[in-house]
Structures are given as structure tokens and as C-alpha cells.
Write a protein that holds these residues in place. Sequence first.
Motif, PDB file in Angstrom:
ATOM      1  N   UNK A  61       0.867  -1.183   0.000  1.00  0.00           N
ATOM      2  CA  UNK A  61       0.000   0.000   0.000  1.00  0.00           C
ATOM      3  C   UNK A  61       0.901   1.229   0.000  1.00  0.00           C
ATOM      4  N   UNK A  62       0.458   2.251  -0.727  1.00  0.00           N
ATOM      5  CA  UNK A  62       1.227   3.488  -0.785  1.00  0.00           C
ATOM      6  C   UNK A  62       0.270   4.666  -0.887  1.00  0.00           C
ATOM      7  N   UNK A  63       0.820   5.851  -0.702  1.00  0.00           N
ATOM      8  CA  UNK A  63      -0.029   7.025  -0.798  1.00  0.00           C
ATOM      9  C   UNK A  63       0.756   8.296  -0.607  1.00  0.00           C
ATOM     10  N   UNK A  64       0.037   9.409  -0.726  1.00  0.00           N
ATOM     11  CA  UNK A  64       0.646  10.716  -0.556  1.00  0.00           C
ATOM     12  C   UNK A  64      -0.340  11.811  -0.918  1.00  0.00           C
ATOM     13  N   UNK A  65       0.081  13.056  -0.770  1.00  0.00           N
ATOM     14  CA  UNK A  65      -0.784  14.184  -1.105  1.00  0.00           C
ATOM     15  C   UNK A  65      -1.183  14.159  -2.578  1.00  0.00           C
ATOM     16  N   UNK A  66      -2.437  14.518  -2.837  1.00  0.00           N
ATOM     17  CA  UNK A  66      -2.958  14.482  -4.210  1.00  0.00           C
ATOM     18  C   UNK A  66      -4.243  15.309  -4.243  1.00  0.00           C
ATOM     19  N   UNK A  67      -4.331  16.243  -5.177  1.00  0.00           N
ATOM     20  CA  UNK A  67      -5.506  17.122  -5.200  1.00  0.00           C
ATOM     21  C   UNK A  67      -6.338  17.045  -6.473  1.00  0.00           C
ATOM     22  N   UNK A  68      -5.958  16.174  -7.416  1.00  0.00           N
ATOM     23  CA  UNK A  68      -6.729  16.088  -8.656  1.00  0.00           C
ATOM     24  C   UNK A  68      -6.496  14.741  -9.327  1.00  0.00           C
ATOM     25  N   UNK A  69      -7.331  14.459 -10.320  1.00  0.00           N
ATOM     26  CA  UNK A  69      -7.163  13.223 -11.073  1.00  0.00           C
ATOM     27  C   UNK A  69      -5.832  13.225 -11.829  1.00  0.00           C
ATOM     28  N   UNK A  70      -5.427  14.393 -12.311  1.00  0.00           N
ATOM     29  CA  UNK A  70      -4.142  14.500 -13.018  1.00  0.00           C
ATOM     30  C   UNK A  70      -2.986  14.168 -12.080  1.00  0.00           C
ATOM     31  N   UNK A  71      -3.038  14.694 -10.848  1.00  0.00           N
ATOM     32  CA  UNK A  71      -1.999  14.383  -9.863  1.00  0.00           C
ATOM     33  C   UNK A  71      -2.019  12.904  -9.499  1.00  0.00           C
ATOM     34  N   UNK A  72      -3.203  12.322  -9.443  1.00  0.00           N
ATOM     35  CA  UNK A  72      -3.323  10.891  -9.138  1.00  0.00           C
ATOM     36  C   UNK A  72      -2.632  10.062 -10.216  1.00  0.00           C
ATOM     37  N   UNK A  73      -2.863  10.417 -11.467  1.00  0.00           N
ATOM     38  CA  UNK A  73      -2.233   9.696 -12.577  1.00  0.00           C
ATOM     39  C   UNK A  73      -0.718   9.876 -12.542  1.00  0.00           C
ATOM     40  N   UNK A  74      -0.269  11.072 -12.180  1.00  0.00           N
ATOM     41  CA  UNK A  74       1.170  11.323 -12.059  1.00  0.00           C
ATOM     42  C   UNK A  74       1.761  10.508 -10.903  1.00  0.00           C
ATOM     43  N   UNK A  75       1.003  10.375  -9.817  1.00  0.00           N
ATOM     44  CA  UNK A  75       1.449   9.583  -8.670  1.00  0.00           C
ATOM     45  C   UNK A  75       1.627   8.118  -9.087  1.00  0.00           C
ATOM     46  N   UNK A  76       0.655   7.578  -9.805  1.00  0.00           N
ATOM     47  CA  UNK A  76       0.721   6.190 -10.269  1.00  0.00           C
ATOM     48  C   UNK A  76       1.914   6.015 -11.214  1.00  0.00           C
ATOM     49  N   UNK A  77       2.110   6.990 -12.081  1.00  0.00           N
ATOM     50  CA  UNK A  77       3.237   6.926 -13.010  1.00  0.00           C
ATOM     51  C   UNK A  77       4.563   6.898 -12.248  1.00  0.00           C
ATOM     52  N   UNK A  78       4.681   7.742 -11.225  1.00  0.00           N
ATOM     53  CA  UNK A  78       5.895   7.774 -10.408  1.00  0.00           C
ATOM     54  C   UNK A  78       6.079   6.447  -9.663  1.00  0.00           C
ATOM     55  N   UNK A  79       4.993   5.904  -9.122  1.00  0.00           N
ATOM     56  CA  UNK A  79       5.060   4.620  -8.417  1.00  0.00           C
ATOM     57  C   UNK A  79       5.534   3.520  -9.361  1.00  0.00           C
ATOM     58  N   UNK A  80       5.019   3.543 -10.582  1.00  0.00           N
ATOM     59  CA  UNK A  80       5.353   2.491 -11.555  1.00  0.00           C
ATOM     60  C   UNK A  80       6.738   2.660 -12.167  1.00  0.00           C
ATOM     61  N   UNK A  81       7.431   3.742 -11.813  1.00  0.00           N
ATOM     62  CA  UNK A  81       8.838   3.849 -12.214  1.00  0.00           C
ATOM     63  C   UNK A  81       9.672   2.834 -11.451  1.00  0.00           C
ATOM     64  N   UNK A  82       9.149   2.401 -10.320  1.00  0.00           N
ATOM     65  CA  UNK A  82       9.783   1.312  -9.577  1.00  0.00           C
ATOM     66  C   UNK A  82       9.362   0.027 -10.286  1.00  0.00           C
ATOM     67  N   UNK A  83      10.327  -0.688 -10.793  1.00  0.00           N
ATOM     68  CA  UNK A  83      10.081  -1.856 -11.642  1.00  0.00           C
ATOM     69  C   UNK A  83       9.093  -2.835 -11.006  1.00  0.00           C
ATOM     70  N   UNK A  84       9.237  -3.052  -9.708  1.00  0.00           N
ATOM     71  CA  UNK A  84       8.371  -3.989  -8.999  1.00  0.00           C
ATOM     72  C   UNK A  84       6.898  -3.594  -9.135  1.00  0.00           C
TER      73      UNK A  84
END
Length: 118
Positions: A17-40
Motif C-alpha cells: 500500500x502506498x499514498x501521498x498528497x494528491x488534489x486532482x485526477x491528473x496528480x493521481x495519474x502522475x502519482x501512479x506513473x511515479x510509483x510504476x517507475x519502480x520496476x516492482x
Amino acid sequence: MLILDNIISDRGSKYAVSGGPCTSEEEAKAFIKALCRKKKFAKATHNTWAVLCADTPVKNDDGEAGAGMVILRMLERERLRDHIIVVTRWFGGKHLGGDRFRHVQEAVRIYLDELRAA
């Protein structure tokens, strides 16, 4: 970004499980993109998430039907706004049935407890 890895294991499936500050759908998509930079996390079967934004609640099941709504309801209960929570699952080969929702809830609980303790 707070990441809690290997928190639940059941019949070969593993959860994080992970998380962090996020105020919009665009930020949410950016968060997921950043998370998925980790190969795992990029190789995960599902990265389900939800966030209560000022405009509207946003969720994504990422193939784990209904999981985004489980996260969203827990965010609403906690009144946690502008904060994304992502539950990641690596499928272990055996279907979990309804237990998968119990695991999503437990993952979010673990995250919220960690957030409160910080």
C-alpha cells in the motif's frame, strides 16, 4: 510518497500500500506513473487507487473490480481529503474470491495507522 511493501500475503498473492498528497485526477495519474517507475510496481497485477478531491471523488480499479470503491469508502469514513491511497497486488496464481476485498481494507487500515503515527 509513503510505501509499505509486503504487508499481506495470501495464497501466493502479495500486497503493498502506498499514498501521498494528491488534489486532482491528473496528480493521481502522475502519482501512479511515479510509483510504476519502480520496476516492482510496474510489474504488479493491479494498482488500485482512490482519492477524495475537492471537485469529485476519483477511483480506478485497474482490473480488480470494486477495489477502488472499497478504498474510496474508507477515505470518506476517515474524511481524508486530497490524499491518494494505492493498494498494489501481485497475483499469486490462486483466486482469492471475496478475501481480496478484505485484504484491500486491511491494506488501507495499515496505511492509515502508519499515517496517524507519523
